[in-house]
Design a protein around this motif. Structure first.
Motif, PDB file in Angstrom:
ATOM      1  N   ASN A 321       0.835  -1.202   0.000  1.00 35.76           N
ATOM      2  CA  ASN A 321       0.000   0.000   0.000  1.00 35.76           C
ATOM      3  C   ASN A 321       0.866   1.247   0.000  1.00 35.76           C
ATOM      4  OD1 ASN A 321      -2.758  -0.608  -0.129  1.00 35.76           O
ATOM      5  ND2 ASN A 321      -2.766  -1.329   2.005  1.00 35.76           N
ATOM      6  N   PRO A 322       0.314   2.361  -0.451  1.00 36.26           N
ATOM      7  CA  PRO A 322       1.080   3.609  -0.361  1.00 36.26           C
ATOM      8  C   PRO A 322       1.321   3.975   1.097  1.00 36.26           C
ATOM      9  CG  PRO A 322      -1.202   4.041  -0.988  1.00 36.26           C
ATOM     10  CD  PRO A 322      -1.020   2.551  -1.025  1.00 36.26           C
ATOM     11  N   ASP A 323       2.479   4.526   1.396  1.00 40.77           N
ATOM     12  CA  ASP A 323       2.760   5.013   2.749  1.00 40.77           C
ATOM     13  C   ASP A 323       2.328   6.480   2.807  1.00 40.77           C
ATOM     14  OD1 ASP A 323       3.850   6.042   5.120  1.00 40.77           O
ATOM     15  OD2 ASP A 323       5.387   4.487   5.146  1.00 40.77           O
ATOM     16  N   VAL A 324       1.159   6.676   3.365  1.00 41.22           N
ATOM     17  CA  VAL A 324       0.527   8.005   3.329  1.00 41.22           C
ATOM     18  C   VAL A 324       1.386   9.026   4.070  1.00 41.22           C
ATOM     19  CG1 VAL A 324      -1.570   9.301   3.877  1.00 41.22           C
ATOM     20  CG2 VAL A 324      -1.724   6.884   3.212  1.00 41.22           C
ATOM     21  N   LEU A 325       1.788   8.669   5.282  1.00 42.92           N
ATOM     22  CA  LEU A 325       2.564   9.611   6.095  1.00 42.92           C
ATOM     23  C   LEU A 325       3.879   9.979   5.402  1.00 42.92           C
ATOM     24  CD1 LEU A 325       3.137  11.192   8.681  1.00 42.92           C
ATOM     25  CD2 LEU A 325       4.031   9.091   9.701  1.00 42.92           C
ATOM     26  N   ALA A 326       4.581   8.968   4.912  1.00 41.21           N
ATOM     27  CA  ALA A 326       5.880   9.258   4.281  1.00 41.21           C
ATOM     28  C   ALA A 326       5.692  10.184   3.083  1.00 41.21           C
ATOM     29  CB  ALA A 326       6.549   7.948   3.868  1.00 41.21           C
ATOM     30  N   ARG A 327       4.632   9.936   2.306  1.00 47.20           N
ATOM     31  CA  ARG A 327       4.388  10.808   1.145  1.00 47.20           C
ATOM     32  C   ARG A 327       4.124  12.250   1.570  1.00 47.20           C
ATOM     33  NH1 ARG A 327       0.908   8.166  -3.751  1.00 47.20           N
ATOM     34  NH2 ARG A 327       1.922   6.148  -3.709  1.00 47.20           N
ATOM     35  N   VAL A 328       3.250  12.384   2.570  1.00 50.56           N
ATOM     36  CA  VAL A 328       2.910  13.743   3.020  1.00 50.56           C
ATOM     37  C   VAL A 328       4.155  14.425   3.587  1.00 50.56           C
ATOM     38  CG1 VAL A 328       1.569  15.074   4.694  1.00 50.56           C
ATOM     39  CG2 VAL A 328       0.474  13.237   3.412  1.00 50.56           C
ATOM     40  N   ALA A 329       4.932  13.669   4.357  1.00 47.16           N
ATOM     41  CA  ALA A 329       6.120  14.246   4.999  1.00 47.16           C
ATOM     42  C   ALA A 329       7.160  14.685   3.963  1.00 47.16           C
ATOM     43  CB  ALA A 329       6.729  13.244   5.968  1.00 47.16           C
ATOM     44  N   ARG A 333       5.347  21.371   0.979  1.00 50.36           N
ATOM     45  CA  ARG A 333       4.903  22.199   2.121  1.00 50.36           C
ATOM     46  C   ARG A 333       5.469  21.676   3.433  1.00 50.36           C
ATOM     47  NH1 ARG A 333      -0.297  22.139   3.296  1.00 50.36           N
ATOM     48  NH2 ARG A 333      -0.183  24.065   4.462  1.00 50.36           N
ATOM     49  N   ALA A 334       5.534  20.354   3.557  1.00 52.49           N
ATOM     50  CA  ALA A 334       6.079  19.784   4.802  1.00 52.49           C
ATOM     51  C   ALA A 334       7.556  20.114   4.902  1.00 52.49           C
ATOM     52  CB  ALA A 334       5.850  18.279   4.836  1.00 52.49           C
ATOM     53  N   ARG A 335       8.269  19.982   3.788  1.00 52.43           N
ATOM     54  CA  ARG A 335       9.714  20.233   3.842  1.00 52.43           C
ATOM     55  C   ARG A 335      10.016  21.711   4.052  1.00 52.43           C
ATOM     56  NH1 ARG A 335      12.319  18.368  -0.870  1.00 52.43           N
ATOM     57  NH2 ARG A 335      10.379  17.787  -1.847  1.00 52.43           N
ATOM     58  N   ALA A 338       5.696  24.435   6.286  1.00 51.47           N
ATOM     59  CA  ALA A 338       4.320  24.956   6.312  1.00 51.47           C
ATOM     60  C   ALA A 338       3.337  23.900   6.817  1.00 51.47           C
ATOM     61  CB  ALA A 338       3.915  25.410   4.911  1.00 51.47           C
ATOM     62  N   LEU A 339       3.787  22.653   6.881  1.00 48.06           N
ATOM     63  CA  LEU A 339       2.929  21.557   7.351  1.00 48.06           C
ATOM     64  C   LEU A 339       3.743  20.729   8.341  1.00 48.06           C
ATOM     65  CD1 LEU A 339       0.331  19.799   7.042  1.00 48.06           C
ATOM     66  CD2 LEU A 339       1.541  18.558   5.240  1.00 48.06           C
ATOM     67  N   TYR A 340       3.283  20.695   9.614  1.00 49.55           N
ATOM     68  CA  TYR A 340       4.006  19.958  10.651  1.00 49.55           C
ATOM     69  C   TYR A 340       3.450  18.538  10.723  1.00 49.55           C
ATOM     70  CZ  TYR A 340       6.305  19.050  15.102  1.00 49.55           C
ATOM     71  OH  TYR A 340       7.097  18.516  16.092  1.00 49.55           O
ATOM     72  N   CYS A 341       4.308  17.543  10.513  1.00 49.41           N
ATOM     73  CA  CYS A 341       3.839  16.152  10.434  1.00 49.41           C
ATOM     74  C   CYS A 341       4.178  15.369  11.704  1.00 49.41           C
ATOM     75  CB  CYS A 341       4.474  15.448   9.242  1.00 49.41           C
ATOM     76  SG  CYS A 341       3.898  16.102   7.675  1.00 49.41           S
ATOM     77  N   VAL A 342       3.197  14.640  12.177  1.00 48.90           N
ATOM     78  CA  VAL A 342       3.378  13.803  13.366  1.00 48.90           C
ATOM     79  C   VAL A 342       2.989  12.374  12.997  1.00 48.90           C
ATOM     80  CG1 VAL A 342       2.721  13.446  15.779  1.00 48.90           C
ATOM     81  CG2 VAL A 342       2.712  15.764  14.815  1.00 48.90           C
ATOM     82  N   LYS A 362      10.480   7.857   8.126  1.00 50.81           N
ATOM     83  CA  LYS A 362       9.310   8.579   7.604  1.00 50.81           C
ATOM     84  C   LYS A 362       9.622  10.058   7.358  1.00 50.81           C
ATOM     85  CE  LYS A 362       6.209   5.130   8.542  1.00 50.81           C
ATOM     86  NZ  LYS A 362       5.093   4.592   7.768  1.00 50.81           N
ATOM     87  N   GLY A 363      10.691  10.541   7.927  1.00 51.28           N
ATOM     88  CA  GLY A 363      11.066  11.937   7.723  1.00 51.28           C
ATOM     89  C   GLY A 363      10.139  12.918   8.415  1.00 51.28           C
ATOM     90  N   VAL A 364       9.680  12.563   9.644  1.00 51.36           N
ATOM     91  CA  VAL A 364       8.778  13.466  10.372  1.00 51.36           C
ATOM     92  C   VAL A 364       9.500  14.080  11.572  1.00 51.36           C
ATOM     93  CG1 VAL A 364       6.654  12.306   9.679  1.00 51.36           C
ATOM     94  CG2 VAL A 364       7.832  11.537  11.735  1.00 51.36           C
ATOM     95  N   PRO A 365       9.146  15.315  11.937  1.00 48.58           N
ATOM     96  CA  PRO A 365       9.809  15.929  13.094  1.00 48.58           C
ATOM     97  C   PRO A 365       9.436  15.272  14.418  1.00 48.58           C
ATOM     98  CG  PRO A 365       8.130  17.402  12.171  1.00 48.58           C
ATOM     99  CD  PRO A 365       8.261  16.254  11.225  1.00 48.58           C
ATOM    100  N   LEU A 366       8.199  14.732  14.514  1.00 49.20           N
ATOM    101  CA  LEU A 366       7.750  14.136  15.780  1.00 49.20           C
ATOM    102  C   LEU A 366       7.111  12.774  15.522  1.00 49.20           C
ATOM    103  CD1 LEU A 366       7.207  14.420  18.850  1.00 49.20           C
ATOM    104  CD2 LEU A 366       5.076  15.602  18.274  1.00 49.20           C
ATOM    105  N   LEU A 367       7.592  11.787  16.258  1.00 48.33           N
ATOM    106  CA  LEU A 367       7.043  10.432  16.137  1.00 48.33           C
ATOM    107  C   LEU A 367       6.569  10.005  17.526  1.00 48.33           C
ATOM    108  CD1 LEU A 367       7.230   7.162  16.032  1.00 48.33           C
ATOM    109  CD2 LEU A 367       6.831   8.231  13.813  1.00 48.33           C
ATOM    110  N   VAL A 368       5.349   9.513  17.589  1.00 49.31           N
ATOM    111  CA  VAL A 368       4.765   9.114  18.868  1.00 49.31           C
ATOM    112  C   VAL A 368       4.678   7.597  18.908  1.00 49.31           C
ATOM    113  CG1 VAL A 368       2.791   9.375  20.407  1.00 49.31           C
ATOM    114  CG2 VAL A 368       3.425  11.242  18.863  1.00 49.31           C
ATOM    115  N   GLY A 369       5.383   6.997  19.856  1.00 51.59           N
ATOM    116  CA  GLY A 369       5.400   5.541  19.932  1.00 51.59           C
ATOM    117  C   GLY A 369       4.433   5.018  20.973  1.00 51.59           C
ATOM    118  N   ASN A 370       3.812   3.907  20.700  1.00 49.83           N
ATOM    119  CA  ASN A 370       3.050   3.182  21.728  1.00 49.83           C
ATOM    120  C   ASN A 370       3.077   1.686  21.418  1.00 49.83           C
ATOM    121  OD1 ASN A 370      -0.414   4.010  20.753  1.00 49.83           O
ATOM    122  ND2 ASN A 370       1.276   3.356  19.531  1.00 49.83           N
TER     123      ASN A 370
END
Ligand code: CTP
Length: 415
Positions: A321-329, A333-335, A338-342, A362-370
């Motif tokens: 499947n497409p990796d939605v988060l990675a694409r958006v990140a 605009r994210a780079r 203008a768009l903060y990705c979590v 994923k190239g995101v500034p904040l990753l939340v683990g659980n």
């Protein structure tokens, strides 16, 4: 902490602890719902002072409201229980908010005119408006609601700074069906809590993905996962409370949409991607909590796959499947900031190492683990926040409490 202990801890930390609410009732059949509303406010920790108009007392007794609020009800501006004989001053100055529920068409007209010839309208007029918000939950017959006079009066109240909570729609006590029912007590409480919340995301537009995806094998079967969507829905609610405009892209779950949140339902990962692509250009924050299926059957069968009696199991081919988060990140605009990705990471072991690796991947500034198996479907969770600065644990709490902390953390990281 066991479940009982946790429940007690959550009640002690109710959403309205320390808040003083004047709950005003005016004449309408929806007064029967105000008993439940009062109970919910008290349950959330609020001190509730009930004030009733004469008409409200025709529908429900002060005895009921006193028993539920644990305080004598006020109904007259001449109430001599107040040493200075000024209940309109005393009650309005002791309040953090005045909530009128139900608010009748007549009472809306009275407020619009600034009338002050009975205690509740007098108290609304006398309240220090800059400090004590006035929230209105109207309730009336649909024709009364639609009448230009009511709409004109409502517009006047909004212009005067009142917070209009809107109405529900459906069958009415009069037998007609339409707009004008009072909102349900839980909806009113959710709106009140949101109104009184700090606003670290004011002016932001937040896009949240939540829940599982469902990848069809044939028309009756599919592949999904155990995500309940609760964390993502709690984040959408917390972001709205924090002042953001929120769009929630939700997989197949049966959770109620948080108040004030725009919801887009999807089923598969590709539908999720499409919905996100349609919404993301308007967003300033993207929070991906959805448990997206990594693979889907290469070809969903058009008809139900039948056993042929040979004992052979059908072979299933998968595609990624497409990796939605990675694409958006990776978007411009994210780079550009203008768009903060979590991102979220649901792991089953080695949480910190996986979360750190996933953040980089994923190239995101904040990753939340659980820990996925420990939290899927549960009302409580523990979160691990991983960013460039390091790691921070948000200890075990309700998903809503964690969502509020996370939203504050995000707010503090925005440019
Ligand atoms: N995510 C996504 N699209 C996908 C897969 C994941 O948007 N196709 C997002 C999730 O919403 C989450 C983050 O990526 O915010 C991590 O999801 P997770 O399933 O934990 O990670 P995967 O990339 O699937 O990695 P792995 O399966 O190796 O743990």
């Amino acid at each position: 902490m066991d479940n009982c202990g946790q429940a007690a801890a959550d009640a002690a930390a109710g959403d309205l602890v320390g808040r003083r609410i004047v709950l005003g009732l005016t004449g309408g059949i929806a007064c029967y719902k105000s008993a439940e509303l009062c109970r919910l406010l008290v349950k959330q920790g609020a001190g509730v002072q009930v004030v009733m108009t004469e008409a409200a007392e025709r529908f429900i007794t002060p005895v009921t409201m006193q028993a539920l609020s644990n305080r004598p009800v006020y109904g007259s501006q001449w109430d001599a229980r107040e040493p200075n004989n000024m209940p309109h001053i005393n009650l309005s100055r002791e309040a953090d908010a005045v909530l009128i529920a139900p608010c009748s068409a007549d009472f809306i007209a009275r407020l619009a005119q600034g009338r002050a010839d009975e205690l509740l309208s007098l108290l609304c007029l006398a309240r220090p408006a800059a400090r004590v918000p006035l929230l209105i939950a109207p309730a009336m017959n649909r024709e009364m609601w639609l009448h230009p006079a009511t709409q004109r009066n409502m517009a006047q109240l909004a212009a005067d700074g009142a917070v209009l909570l809107g109405v529900g729609s459906g069958p009415q006590a009069c037998g007609e069906t339409g707009d004008g029912r009072m909102l349900e007590p839980a909806e009113i409480v959710e709106d009140l809590v949101a109104h009184l919340s700090p606003k670290p995301l004011a002016g932001q537009r937040v896009l949240v993905t939540a829940g599982p995806t469902f990848e069809a094998i044939d028309p009756v079967r599919g592949i999904t996962n155990l995500s309940s969507g609760k964390m993502g829905f709690a984040i959408a609610r917390a972001a709205r409370e924090a002042g953001a405009e929120v769009v929630l892209v939700a997989g197949p779950v049966s959770l109620a949409t948080p108040r004030g949140v725009q919801r887009v339902d999807i089923r598969s990962a590709r539908e999720l991607l499409l919905a996100v692509e349609q919404q993301v250009d308007a967003a300033t924050v993207f929070i991906a909590t959805a448990a997206v299926a990594d693979w889907r059957p290469a070809q969903a069968a058009g008809q139900k796959i039948k056993k042929d009696g040979s004992g052979q199991v059908p072979a299933l081919d998968f595609v990624e499947n497409p990796d939605v988060l990675a694409r958006v990140a990776q978007s411009e605009r994210a780079r550009a900031g203008a768009l903060y990705c979590v991102g979220f990471a649901a792991e089953s072991e080695s949480l910190l190492a996986h979360a750190q690796a996933k953040r980089r991947r994923k190239g995101v500034p904040l990753l939340v683990g659980n820990i996925g198996p420990a939290t899927f479907g549960q009302d409580h969770n523990v979160l691990l926040l991983v960013d460039e600065q390091g790691v921070r644990e948000l200890p075990r709490a309700s998903k809503l409490a964690l969502a509020r902390q996370l939203v504050a953390e995000i707010g503090a990281r925005l440019p």
